[in-house]
Each structure stands twice: as C-alpha cells, then as structure tokens.
Design a protein around this motif. Structure first.
Motif, PDB file in Angstrom:
ATOM      1  N   SER A   1       0.857  -1.179   0.000  1.00  0.00           N
ATOM      2  CA  SER A   1       0.000   0.000   0.000  1.00  0.00           C
ATOM      3  C   SER A   1       0.899   1.236   0.000  1.00  0.00           C
ATOM      4  N   ARG A   2       0.311   2.386  -0.267  1.00  0.00           N
ATOM      5  CA  ARG A   2       1.115   3.602  -0.273  1.00  0.00           C
ATOM      6  C   ARG A   2       0.315   4.774   0.259  1.00  0.00           C
ATOM      7  N   ASP A   3       1.039   5.706   0.845  1.00  0.00           N
ATOM      8  CA  ASP A   3       0.482   6.969   1.304  1.00  0.00           C
ATOM      9  C   ASP A   3       1.149   8.047   0.471  1.00  0.00           C
ATOM     10  N   ASN A   4       0.443   8.521  -0.540  1.00  0.00           N
ATOM     11  CA  ASN A   4       1.053   9.468  -1.471  1.00  0.00           C
ATOM     12  C   ASN A   4       1.424  10.794  -0.793  1.00  0.00           C
ATOM     13  N   ALA A   5       0.653  11.183   0.178  1.00  0.00           N
ATOM     14  CA  ALA A   5       0.941  12.438   0.878  1.00  0.00           C
ATOM     15  C   ALA A   5       2.257  12.367   1.636  1.00  0.00           C
ATOM     16  N   LYS A   6       2.620  11.173   2.059  1.00  0.00           N
ATOM     17  CA  LYS A   6       3.861  10.979   2.819  1.00  0.00           C
ATOM     18  C   LYS A   6       4.975  10.393   1.961  1.00  0.00           C
ATOM     19  N   ASN A   7       4.715  10.184   0.669  1.00  0.00           N
ATOM     20  CA  ASN A   7       5.703   9.547  -0.215  1.00  0.00           C
ATOM     21  C   ASN A   7       6.222   8.246   0.390  1.00  0.00           C
ATOM     22  N   THR A   8       5.324   7.467   0.925  1.00  0.00           N
ATOM     23  CA  THR A   8       5.699   6.249   1.640  1.00  0.00           C
ATOM     24  C   THR A   8       4.940   5.058   1.077  1.00  0.00           C
ATOM     25  N   VAL A   9       5.651   3.946   0.956  1.00  0.00           N
ATOM     26  CA  VAL A   9       5.037   2.681   0.562  1.00  0.00           C
ATOM     27  C   VAL A   9       5.249   1.683   1.690  1.00  0.00           C
ATOM     28  N   TYR A  10       4.270   0.831   1.900  1.00  0.00           N
ATOM     29  CA  TYR A  10       4.314  -0.157   2.964  1.00  0.00           C
ATOM     30  C   TYR A  10       4.213  -1.568   2.384  1.00  0.00           C
ATOM     31  N   LEU A  11       4.766  -2.506   3.119  1.00  0.00           N
ATOM     32  CA  LEU A  11       4.580  -3.907   2.785  1.00  0.00           C
ATOM     33  C   LEU A  11       4.196  -4.629   4.074  1.00  0.00           C
ATOM     34  N   GLN A  12       2.925  -4.970   4.176  1.00  0.00           N
ATOM     35  CA  GLN A  12       2.446  -5.735   5.314  1.00  0.00           C
ATOM     36  C   GLN A  12       2.652  -7.211   5.003  1.00  0.00           C
ATOM     37  N   MET A  13       3.419  -7.880   5.843  1.00  0.00           N
ATOM     38  CA  MET A  13       3.759  -9.281   5.612  1.00  0.00           C
ATOM     39  C   MET A  13       3.177 -10.127   6.731  1.00  0.00           C
ATOM     40  N   ASN A  14       2.241 -10.992   6.391  1.00  0.00           N
ATOM     41  CA  ASN A  14       1.608 -11.882   7.352  1.00  0.00           C
ATOM     42  C   ASN A  14       1.943 -13.324   7.034  1.00  0.00           C
ATOM     43  N   SER A  15       1.697 -14.191   7.998  1.00  0.00           N
ATOM     44  CA  SER A  15       1.954 -15.629   7.817  1.00  0.00           C
ATOM     45  C   SER A  15       3.345 -15.868   7.250  1.00  0.00           C
ATOM     46  N   LEU A  16       4.317 -15.233   7.845  1.00  0.00           N
ATOM     47  CA  LEU A  16       5.680 -15.319   7.327  1.00  0.00           C
ATOM     48  C   LEU A  16       6.229 -16.733   7.443  1.00  0.00           C
ATOM     49  N   LYS A  17       7.060 -17.071   6.462  1.00  0.00           N
ATOM     50  CA  LYS A  17       7.676 -18.385   6.378  1.00  0.00           C
ATOM     51  C   LYS A  17       9.191 -18.227   6.382  1.00  0.00           C
ATOM     52  N   PRO A  18       9.928 -19.257   6.802  1.00  0.00           N
ATOM     53  CA  PRO A  18      11.396 -19.153   6.770  1.00  0.00           C
ATOM     54  C   PRO A  18      11.925 -18.798   5.383  1.00  0.00           C
ATOM     55  N   GLU A  19      11.253 -19.224   4.350  1.00  0.00           N
ATOM     56  CA  GLU A  19      11.715 -18.915   2.988  1.00  0.00           C
ATOM     57  C   GLU A  19      11.492 -17.457   2.597  1.00  0.00           C
ATOM     58  N   ASP A  20      10.830 -16.686   3.446  1.00  0.00           N
ATOM     59  CA  ASP A  20      10.710 -15.244   3.213  1.00  0.00           C
ATOM     60  C   ASP A  20      11.935 -14.496   3.718  1.00  0.00           C
ATOM     61  N   THR A  21      12.827 -15.200   4.382  1.00  0.00           N
ATOM     62  CA  THR A  21      14.043 -14.563   4.895  1.00  0.00           C
ATOM     63  C   THR A  21      14.869 -13.991   3.747  1.00  0.00           C
ATOM     64  N   ALA A  22      15.182 -12.709   3.844  1.00  0.00           N
ATOM     65  CA  ALA A  22      15.919 -12.021   2.782  1.00  0.00           C
ATOM     66  C   ALA A  22      16.167 -10.580   3.192  1.00  0.00           C
ATOM     67  N   VAL A  23      16.981  -9.914   2.415  1.00  0.00           N
ATOM     68  CA  VAL A  23      17.066  -8.459   2.499  1.00  0.00           C
ATOM     69  C   VAL A  23      16.003  -7.895   1.557  1.00  0.00           C
ATOM     70  N   TYR A  24      15.171  -7.032   2.085  1.00  0.00           N
ATOM     71  CA  TYR A  24      14.073  -6.456   1.312  1.00  0.00           C
ATOM     72  C   TYR A  24      14.444  -5.040   0.879  1.00  0.00           C
ATOM     73  N   TYR A  25      14.270  -4.779  -0.404  1.00  0.00           N
ATOM     74  CA  TYR A  25      14.625  -3.495  -0.988  1.00  0.00           C
ATOM     75  C   TYR A  25      13.387  -2.786  -1.521  1.00  0.00           C
ATOM     76  N   CYS A  26      13.348  -1.498  -1.295  1.00  0.00           N
ATOM     77  CA  CYS A  26      12.313  -0.643  -1.862  1.00  0.00           C
ATOM     78  C   CYS A  26      12.846  -0.048  -3.164  1.00  0.00           C
ATOM     79  N   ALA A  27      11.942   0.155  -4.119  1.00  0.00           N
ATOM     80  CA  ALA A  27      12.340   0.744  -5.395  1.00  0.00           C
ATOM     81  C   ALA A  27      11.245   1.688  -5.881  1.00  0.00           C
ATOM     82  N   ALA A  28      11.647   2.685  -6.666  1.00  0.00           N
ATOM     83  CA  ALA A  28      10.696   3.639  -7.224  1.00  0.00           C
ATOM     84  C   ALA A  28      10.987   3.845  -8.704  1.00  0.00           C
ATOM     85  N   GLY A  29       9.925   3.977  -9.490  1.00  0.00           N
ATOM     86  CA  GLY A  29      10.129   4.148 -10.922  1.00  0.00           C
ATOM     87  C   GLY A  29       8.855   4.387 -11.679  1.00  0.00           C
ATOM     88  N   ARG A  30       8.723   3.730 -12.841  1.00  0.00           N
ATOM     89  CA  ARG A  30       7.630   3.965 -13.761  1.00  0.00           C
ATOM     90  C   ARG A  30       6.887   2.672 -14.080  1.00  0.00           C
TER      91      ARG A  30
END
Length: 121
Positions: A70-99
């Motif tokens: 989800s994103r809050d355009n007024a705050k220039n912020t994007v969120y990633l809500q992660m539920n039911s996490l699994k060990p295979e979700d382990t990673a470095v998570y990167y945010c990106a912006a573009g077109r």
C-alpha cells in the motif's frame, strides 16, 4: 536526487507478521513503487508493486494472500504488510521507485539500501 529509506525489518517467528516502510525524499515524483528481496546465494526477486496512477497492485505468486502493498502518497511512503511469514521469506528487502510501463511491467530508477527480514522456524 531521490533517496529511499526502508525500515521495519527484523527477526520474527514463522507465522508472524512484519510491516516494512519505505519513505522517499528529494525530488520524488515516481508513479510506481515496489518491493524486491534477495536471499543469501540467490538473485534479487520481485515481491510486489503499486502504481500511483491506477492504484493497481502486483505480487509474485509466492506472497499472494499473505503480503499487502500500500502507499500513502501524501507521505511519499510505501508499505509492505507481511503476514503468515515463512522461513523462505528470509531475505534483504529493498524498496524501489520508478515507472509503470504496462500491465504488470515496471522500470525502477531508484533503490533503497535494504532492510533485513529473518523468519525463524
């Protein structure tokens, strides 16, 4: 110049939840924002994206039904809500912006430094 700063990573047990945030600063006007992840020994992979113009979201199959972008355009912020996490979700998570180039297709111009997510079994 645009800067992206992620936060919210950490250590969680399998089945738990985390919410990642990414705030953009500088001359920010990107339509698309997304999340990627890179696990040890693997290539960086797409996780989710959202566009400002049409609010359509895209997800990789392995996180559908568990993660929500989800994103809050007024705050220039994007969120990633992660539920039911699994060990295979382990990673470095990167945010990106573009077109957004078309349905399900994006090009990213800016990247954050990443935040570690570790899911223990």
């Amino acid at each position: 110049q645009v800067q992206l700063v992620e936060s919210g990573g950490g250590l969680v047990q399998a089945g738990g939840s985390l919410r990642l945030s990414c705030t953009a600063s500088g001359r920010f006007g990107s339509d698309a924002m997304g999340w990627f992840r890179q696990a040890p020994g693997k290539e960086r992979e797409f996780v989710a994206a959202i566009s400002r113009s049409d609010a359509i979201t895209d997800y990789t199959d392995s996180v559908k039904g568990r993660f929500t972008i989800s994103r809050d355009n007024a705050k220039n912020t994007v969120y990633l809500q992660m539920n039911s996490l699994k060990p295979e979700d382990t990673a470095v998570y990167y945010c990106a912006a573009g077109r957004k180039l078309g349905p399900g297709k994006y090009a990213y111009d800016y990247w954050g430094q990443g935040t570690q997510v570790t899911v223990s079994s």
